[in-house]
Design an enzyme around this catalytic site. Structure first.
Site, PDB file in Angstrom:
ATOM      1  N   GLY A 148     -10.688  -1.793   1.587  1.00  0.00           N
ATOM      2  CA  GLY A 148      -9.808  -1.370   0.527  1.00  0.00           C
ATOM      3  C   GLY A 148     -10.446  -0.103  -0.259  1.00  0.00           C
ATOM      4  O   GLY A 148     -10.344   0.797   0.486  1.00  0.00           O
ATOM      5  N   ASP A 178      -9.507 -10.550  11.285  1.00  0.00           N
ATOM      6  CA  ASP A 178      -9.284  -9.455  10.560  1.00  0.00           C
ATOM      7  C   ASP A 178     -10.754  -8.821   9.920  1.00  0.00           C
ATOM      8  O   ASP A 178     -10.902  -7.445  10.226  1.00  0.00           O
ATOM      9  CB  ASP A 178      -8.621  -9.744   8.872  1.00  0.00           C
ATOM     10  N   VAL A 201       0.856  -1.352  -0.006  1.00  0.00           N
ATOM     11  CA  VAL A 201      -0.072   0.154   0.017  1.00  0.00           C
ATOM     12  C   VAL A 201       0.685   1.362   0.055  1.00  0.00           C
ATOM     13  O   VAL A 201       0.576   2.058  -0.637  1.00  0.00           O
ATOM     14  CB  VAL A 201      -0.982  -0.034   1.286  1.00  0.00           C
ATOM     15  N   GLU A 258     -10.060   5.665   6.028  1.00  0.00           N
ATOM     16  CA  GLU A 258     -10.713   4.967   5.177  1.00  0.00           C
ATOM     17  C   GLU A 258     -10.296   3.697   4.497  1.00  0.00           C
ATOM     18  O   GLU A 258     -11.144   2.654   4.476  1.00  0.00           O
ATOM     19  CB  GLU A 258     -11.073   5.924   3.961  1.00  0.00           C
ATOM     20  N   LYS A 302     -12.579  -5.217  11.271  1.00  0.00           N
ATOM     21  CA  LYS A 302     -13.241  -4.113  10.373  1.00  0.00           C
ATOM     22  C   LYS A 302     -14.589  -3.843  10.889  1.00  0.00           C
ATOM     23  O   LYS A 302     -15.164  -2.655  10.778  1.00  0.00           O
ATOM     24  CB  LYS A 302     -13.080  -4.660   8.852  1.00  0.00           C
ATOM     25  N   VAL A 311     -10.673  -0.265   5.956  1.00  0.00           N
ATOM     26  CA  VAL A 311     -11.926  -1.219   5.781  1.00  0.00           C
ATOM     27  C   VAL A 311     -12.403  -1.500   4.380  1.00  0.00           C
ATOM     28  O   VAL A 311     -12.464  -0.192   3.629  1.00  0.00           O
ATOM     29  CB  VAL A 311     -13.223  -0.662   6.790  1.00  0.00           C
ATOM     30  N   GLY A 360       0.233 -15.640  -3.019  1.00  0.00           N
ATOM     31  CA  GLY A 360       0.173 -14.406  -2.348  1.00  0.00           C
ATOM     32  C   GLY A 360      -1.049 -13.924  -1.839  1.00  0.00           C
ATOM     33  O   GLY A 360      -1.084 -12.981  -1.419  1.00  0.00           O
TER      34      GLY A 360
END
Lengths: 431, 431
Positions: free
Chosen positions: A131, A198, A14, A126, A202, A129, A184
């Site tokens: 993407g 995860d 990212v 933002e 979120k 959560v 991946g």
């Protein structure tokens, strides 16, 4: 107007994506701000982007503390450690923070907001959560004129990819997970994803915004997808359902209930056709009605785009409260234990001997639970046969009593798997 | 902080919905603003809401001019007349305007923004597009860090309802329209909806924001759903497609192309399962990826909720530029005529005599257009039989030449119907 000076800590997928957006001269980012500094673990590593225009920091906390940085972008990850210290450091000196760190916000959100309110710094997340899907802004701003009664989403792309691939390719959970790791799409230690943690981070964030409560991760009931088998997917399919990991928060009797768990969705449910690594959120609110948001839930581009939208909000003076309201106005999430009612799917692996079906039916009848559908399929080989059933609407505690009574029959070759059947809840169709 | 004082002109369905939100003591609207004045045609009419707390204006322009009103909410409708004069009046004196009037914004958007920029007043119109679905905010703010290459939506609930009902019930366009009119889903004069003009107004607004251009309604190519027959819906279904009225704006060779037209969508297209009166928008942008937004496209509650979200943005200081940028930065939409390429659906009603199919194939071959699928169904009674075909990818001008050549064969009992086959364009599925 002076341009905001931005520093980025963390140059993984990212982080590199955000650097590329700054390097793209035509991006709107460059009109309002400039990237001045970056930080990561290894200065020497080739990351495929030119970092020479930016000051380098080995220590993210030093970057967060540097007075030449107006906005600190935290892309390190992890609920504690360097990420938390760096974010606290930036907020304490009044620098704004943009982060994609869901664990940090879910576990320490109220604490961080308190720090930010003391100095007037903004805290935006933002990218934490969904993407590239603007779930946080939608709940904070677009649904602001309505009252949300539930949020339900597919918030973990890895789980959704695995379940979709199992259904499409007929391979086992283990086989698909192994392939996903090789490609991946899944971590070497997949627990955070496949265990539902995860998605729970979120959901904690979305529920806090939707219901105006403090983030309360400890209150999320979490069940992962590890025990979902190909048999479940196939038999659920025969009954007209698809299995998805659903993260759902709902107001019930004044309390906020939060669950992450695999659930059965009928094919006309707005989340049933969200496939592969996509993420989606369905918000039920009045008077706005049901809203659905779908898009790419992870990856360099989508997540970097969400970081960029937060940065532009900051630069254009639109950044509001982290959770939509000042901390003082966020209620403690009331921890009632309303009795969940619903329809359930139960899968048993039983020894195939006379009287088993009658005994199972009897235990359900004893709790006054009516069976809606019942399916037993012939199995070639193996000592146990799968039996699946769905119930009509009943109270969850009675369902659990029945499951325990069935386990006590001593015919189960493995623990039963209980999953809720989600109704679409939809004014889906004509208005 | 003094609360913003709001005046509402127009007390139809949406206006009543906004008054109800103000009357609801728990709504967030009341924290930041108060409703002080209303205006409508007939003071005596019972609207099911208590209007006595508010000043009454017979003339919306007088309300817009009144210095006691900080925000003018225009819910009168119509591109010209009282709505336009009232909005101009409010903006000229620096009062903010919130409107649900898509025709006004589509036709006079740039002119109104110019007025608003002179006085610093804000102009917001989330409710003008997509009812309760936050399409305007999503494009203005969430996609701000990305570059949109196309927007495609189902933006008219009446058309989508009619097409869905035709498919589900097997009734004709006329029968479903008549029923929709009786139920209040369609206007007595349905031209604005079924002719595609309402969707074109909304597309004009969304394209301007998505591509950073001035709203340019005159540039939208519009085809309604009036000529879509049950035969089209059934035969498209046999070929694996569903027919929807699609409003689409796209960047092509540096120009903005805008179309409203019935199109064939394969069942896995993100808009194919948006049924009944729902509205939806699919945005393709980089690096955010494809985003889909779905919800209720009309009605009292959803549209009032969008008005409320604009009001809250105003009260919390988040309202930005009407089209996402200052007027001076909005380009004139370049009116290139790039050659559209795509796959097409052609339906012919032909006299059933020998050699017809060969002649049709020949005219297509002459333009080097390859047929992908061909369907002729037996018909009982009637002099003409339907023939439908879909093509492989070809240039639209050549397709149109072929259609004209087929018409010249003098075997067509009515004009051919040509519709594009939309590809899903999607990274839909795994990331």
């Amino acid at each position: 107007m002076t341009r905001l000076r931005v520093g980025i800590a963390g140059l993984g997928t990212v982080g590199r994506g955000v650097v590329k957006l700054f390097a793209d001269g035509a991006s709107r980012l460059n009109e309002k701000m400039q990237l001045v500094a970056v930080s990561a673990r290894n200065a020497g590593q080739d990351r495929g982007v030119d970092l020479t225009p930016y000051r380098w920091f080995d220590d993210p906390v030093a970057l967060a503390a540097d007075p030449s940085v107006d906005v600190f972008v935290e892309l390190i990850g992890g609920a504690d450690g360097a990420a938390k210290v760096a974010v606290e450091t930036a907020l304490a000196r009044g620098a704004h923070v943009v982060t994609a760190n869901k664990a940090l916000v879910a576990l320490h959100g109220a604490h961080l907001v308190e720090r930010s309110e003391r100095t007037g710094a903004k805290l935006l997340f933002e990218a934490a959560v969904g993407g590239g899907v603007p779930m946080v802004k939608a709940l904070k701003e677009s649904v602001a004129g309505s009252r949300a009664s539930s949020v339900a989403g597919i918030l973990n792309g890895t789980c959704n990819y695995i379940l979709t691939e199992m259904e499409n390719s007929g391979r086992s959970f283990e086989a698909v997970l192994t392939e996903a790791q090789a490609m991946g799409y899944a971590e070497a230690d997949p627990t955070t994803d496949v265990g539902g943690f995860d998605a729970a981070h979120k959901l904690t964030i979305l529920s806090a915004i939707a219901f105006g409560t403090r983030p309360d991760y400890g209150h999320v009931q979490i069940q992962g997808i590890e025990r979902v088998t190909l048999t479940d997917i196939r038999l659920a399919g025969k009954l007209g359902y698809r299995i998805k990991l659903i993260a759902k928060g709902a107001l019930a009797d004044g309390a906020v209930e939060m669950h992450v768990r695999p659930a059965l969705l009928s094919y006309d449910h707005p989340l049933a056709n969200v496939s592969g690594s996509l993420n989606a959120l369905v918000v039920d609110a009045e008077p706005s009605g049901q809203l659905t948001f779908i898009g790419r839930g992870a990856g360099e581009g989508p997540t970097a785009a969400s970081v960029a939208s937060d940065l532009i909000d900051l630069a254009e003076g639109r950044a509001g409260f982290a959770f939509g309201k000042p901390l003082a106005q966020l209620a403690e999430a009331p921890r009632g234990s309303p009795t969940e009612r619903g329809r359930y799917y139960l899968r048993l692996m039983v020894q195939d001997r006379p009287g088993v079906v009658a005994a199972i039916s009897d235990r359900l009848a004893h709790e006054e639970i009516s069976i809606e559908s019942f399916l037993q399929m012939p199995v070639h080989g193996g000592p146990a046969v799968p039996i699946v059933l769905t119930t009509q609407t009943c109270a969850r505690p009675r369902m659990e009593l029945a499951v325990r009574a069935i386990e006590a029959l001593d015919v189960c070759a493995e623990p039963p798997l209980l999953m809720p059947v989600e109704h679409s809840g939809a004014r889906w169709g004509r208005s």
